[in-house]
Structures are given as structure tokens and as C-alpha cells.
Design a protein around this motif. Sequence first.
Motif, PDB file in Angstrom:
ATOM      1  N   TYR A 140       0.857  -1.189   0.000  1.00  0.00           N
ATOM      2  CA  TYR A 140       0.000   0.000   0.000  1.00  0.00           C
ATOM      3  C   TYR A 140       0.895   1.242   0.000  1.00  0.00           C
ATOM      4  N   GLU A 180       0.253   4.226  -0.344  1.00  0.00           N
ATOM      5  CA  GLU A 180      -0.277   5.438   0.285  1.00  0.00           C
ATOM      6  C   GLU A 180       0.072   5.542   1.771  1.00  0.00           C
ATOM      7  N   LEU A 181       0.583   4.470   2.341  1.00  0.00           N
ATOM      8  CA  LEU A 181       0.915   4.498   3.769  1.00  0.00           C
ATOM      9  C   LEU A 181       2.182   5.315   4.018  1.00  0.00           C
ATOM     10  N   GLU A 234       2.922   5.867  10.613  1.00  0.00           N
ATOM     11  CA  GLU A 234       2.343   4.640  11.144  1.00  0.00           C
ATOM     12  C   GLU A 234       3.169   4.074  12.301  1.00  0.00           C
ATOM     13  N   ARG A 272      -6.428   1.522  16.345  1.00  0.00           N
ATOM     14  CA  ARG A 272      -5.497   2.044  15.347  1.00  0.00           C
ATOM     15  C   ARG A 272      -5.500   1.175  14.085  1.00  0.00           C
ATOM     16  N   ASP A 305      -8.679   1.636  12.110  1.00  0.00           N
ATOM     17  CA  ASP A 305      -8.565   2.915  11.395  1.00  0.00           C
ATOM     18  C   ASP A 305      -7.661   2.761  10.167  1.00  0.00           C
ATOM     19  N   LEU A 306      -6.612   1.968  10.309  1.00  0.00           N
ATOM     20  CA  LEU A 306      -5.689   1.718   9.201  1.00  0.00           C
ATOM     21  C   LEU A 306      -6.402   0.994   8.057  1.00  0.00           C
ATOM     22  N   GLY A 319      -9.426   1.324   7.205  1.00  0.00           N
ATOM     23  CA  GLY A 319     -10.191   2.338   6.465  1.00  0.00           C
ATOM     24  C   GLY A 319      -9.307   3.184   5.569  1.00  0.00           C
ATOM     25  N   ARG A 320      -8.103   3.510   6.056  1.00  0.00           N
ATOM     26  CA  ARG A 320      -7.218   4.384   5.270  1.00  0.00           C
ATOM     27  C   ARG A 320      -6.678   3.711   4.018  1.00  0.00           C
ATOM     28  N   ILE A 321      -6.572   2.380   4.034  1.00  0.00           N
ATOM     29  CA  ILE A 321      -6.076   1.696   2.843  1.00  0.00           C
ATOM     30  C   ILE A 321      -7.218   1.168   1.973  1.00  0.00           C
ATOM     31  N   SER A 353     -12.058  -1.150   4.444  1.00  0.00           N
ATOM     32  CA  SER A 353     -13.054  -1.199   5.515  1.00  0.00           C
ATOM     33  C   SER A 353     -14.318  -1.910   5.044  1.00  0.00           C
TER      34      SER A 353
END
Length: 515
Positions: A365, A367-368, A373, A396, A399-400, A402-404, A407
Motif C-alpha cells: 500500500y 499510500e501508507l 504509522e 489504530r 482505522d488503518l 479504512g485508510r487503505i 473497511s
Amino acid sequence: MYKLMIVDDEPMIRKGLHTIIDWESFGFAVAGEAANGQEAMEKHAGLKPDLILMDIRMPGMDGIETIEAIRRADKECHILILSGYADFTYAKQAIAFGVDGYILKPVDETELEEYAERIADALNRKSANKALPQADERIEKVLEEAVRGFGSDRQREKDIEQLSVALGRPAEGFRLVLIEWSRSAELPIALFAAARRRLRDIVNEADAGWVFAAEPYTALLAKGGSPADSEDRLLDWIRQAAGQNGKFIALAGERFESGGELAACFGRLQQPMKASFRLREGCLHTLQDVVKVTAGMPGNQPLPSVEELSHWLYDAVDTGNEEAIPKALREIGGRLWNHSASEQTVKTAFAQLLTLLINRLAANYSELNMQEELTAVTELYKQTNYDAMLDGLAERLVDLIGRIGNSSSVPIMKRITAYIERHYNQNLKLETIAERFNYNSGYLGKMFKAHTGEHFNTYLDQVRLRHAVELLQQGYKVHQVSEMVGYANVDYFHAKFKKYKGVSPSYYKTGGTKN
């Protein structure tokens, strides 16, 4: 009358605070006022006020700096802070210096009256205590010596006798409670000292026992049959003393008959308190509670592979299985405790596991932000409670997810096809994917066909061969590409390539562009 000083940079507000409540009815008289922090410090030195009402935001030397400076010279003065900013993080700095409360502007009269009444009561109790003999203070000193083991052997018997006489012999004996306010390095020691003072005031007023220092803990020796003998009442008192920080672990020992047994009782509580990382915060525990918590963590079991454990979490994050995260963390934690019943060892293993997990995710990923992180590792070491640490990690990681883009709000087929794109070179089967995404394999196969227009195996072949073309055009050899895209048998790779592309793999090695 107790002396009140008002500190605010706005003249109209200072004037209003003079009359907003009837200060005299609570025993206060306005003795002075100041327009800024520097003036407040100078007037404090001369007035010696009992209560300061102070704005937290002032030009130049702000309220935080002023309170810190005043506290160096005066530990006893009561302070209420005012602010037009609903910013608890900022106010917490002031609370660390032992302020009595935090009131938002515009000031609510009822709230200010409640604070005035509470502070006046505390000042009245303090005045009454000063008029009493200093017997309780002497007893506390003896108690502090007792838990340290007294002095020389020659003095020991005499000291124990002195302690027994000082404490008397309540019909229902004594009970010792150890309190650890918080082990957070971010909280100043002054905050814990203030909590101890508040608890001492409460217990003294009820004539329920003695509160004294037993570093690194606060100790409460409760008289049997007193209000402190009620666990509910005692817990309520400790919570009041903890104040807005609210974090503590309290452990109560067994009842004993005489003061001479105090040192032995303290010794029996010291080792269990080392397990406080596993105990729930904000509770009063017994030795039986510690036994229950530590029963499942014998230690000395083989250390599980941290890399293997990280795969559990990686699969949960990679598939967007939010429900599996807390379960996986609990299972991992259990295995680590079985290896070593040590807070530091368990934290270190979780830190290694988290680092491996983030590195693996970053590889798939782009975008991380790795640096961002990995702050989770730093936060992990700051945790003072095991359950809170796992809850924080779970939050956490969810939430991660969802960010990648993994979700549960993302359509399941989009998540599955994205998963195939990331793992096409592995031994993927519909059954294993169905298990990871919590679906029945037969039902998932039908969904897959309806969504993609292809059966699962056909779709997987097409993804693999698309990537194979890219690798061949980059100059890799056919047998290398076969293995890189997930075909262990190069002849099988040739057959699949011919079937779907109509040409052999070598066609693309020679510059072909046929799709």
C-alpha cells in the motif's frame, strides 16, 4: 475570611468576578487582583491568598507559567482556572500543578458557587486539623518507617510496640490498600502528591484510617468497621482523590489484627502490585483478582515466532476483517504472556510485531506513510494498562483498514478483487479466500461469477498472465516469470499462456505486443 485574588487581563471581567457570586457567604473576601501573570506572582508573595481565580490565557506570562511559578513557592494555595477555550489538553498542563478546577467562560454562577463551597470546606477542614494535636502526622511517619522495614534489629521490637500503641486495636482489625495513581511518564509527580493529599483529607475527616507514602505507592491503612472498610465507599474516595486524571490501580490486602503485622502485609502486596499492568484501571482489586488475572500467564513457554504472529494481523488488515483484529490481538497477547509474564517483554514483542506488520503493509500500500504509522510503536510503550494497550492497537488497526480502502463499507467484491491483485502470485484458492473474508465458498463463487463475469480460477489466470506479460517485457526469463506469477510448473504456465493469449510467452520476449 479567606483571601481571594482575581487574575485576568480584562478589567471588565475582573470587575464582574467580584460580584458574580456572594463570595462572603462562602467565607471569602477579595483581597486583590492582577492584570497579568507577572503582577499575579508579585501580589501573591505579599497577599498570600487562599484562593486564586486565574485566566489561563493572558499576554506575556500566561496562566500555566504563572501557576507553575506560584507552585514553586506555595503548594497549599487553591487555584481555579478560567478560559474561553474548551481545550482540555491545554488545561491538563494546569491540572498537573494541582489546580482545583477548570471553568469555561462565560462563567456559570452555579458551577462557581459549587467550587467556592468545596474549596471553603477544604480550608475549614485544614484549619480545624491545625488546631488538633499532631498525632496523626507522627503516626504517618511511623507507618512510613514500618513499610520500609523499620531500622536496626535492636530497634525493631521497640518500633513495632510504638506502632501498635499509636494505632490502637480496632475490634475489626486493619486492612492495607496500596494505590498506584498512574505509571505514565507524562504525568508529573506533583499530580500524584496532590491525589494523596486529597485522599488523606477525605480519610481523616471520616476518621477511617491513615494515608501515607509507601513509594512508589500511596498506602491507606483502613480501620476495620470504619467507612473505609466498605469497598464501594473506599473506591469512591479513591476516585475522588484521583480527580480528573482518573487513572489508578488499587489493591487491598487481607485483614490483620495488629500494627506489628503491617510490614508483612505490605510485603505480601508488593509482588502482586507488579502485575498492575494486567489489572483494570479505576478499580479496587483484591489478591484473588490478581491470582485470576495471572493464572493464564505462567511464563517459560517457548517464544512464538513474532513474524508468524504478525501474519495473523496482516491477514485481518489486508482482508478488511475488522472483527478479527481484537480477537487476534488477544490471542497473540495470551501466547506472549505464556512465554514471559513480563510487561516489558510483552511490549517489546508487540512492538516488533507491529513494525513487521507496517513494513509488510507498506510494501503493498504505497499510500501508507511509514514514519507516521510507526508512531504506534512509540505510543505502545507509553501504555500503563494491558487492556488499554490492546484496545488502542485495535482502534489504530481498524482505522488503518479504512485508510487503505479495506473497511467493511467498501463492497466485498471490490475488496476481494483488490486482494487478488496484491496476492496473485500466491497459492490462492476460492476456499481460502472465502474463509478469510468470512463467506461460504459456494456462495462466494456465485457472487464472483456475477460480479466479474468469470469463474474464480479463470479470473485468477487472467490476472496472473497480465502481470506475466509485464514481467516478460521487462526482460525476465520465461521460467522466472512462471514462478513469479504463481505457476510452479513452467509447462503448465506455457499451456495457460497459449490458451488465454494465443501465443507462447516467448512472443513477448521478442517485442510482441499481442493482448
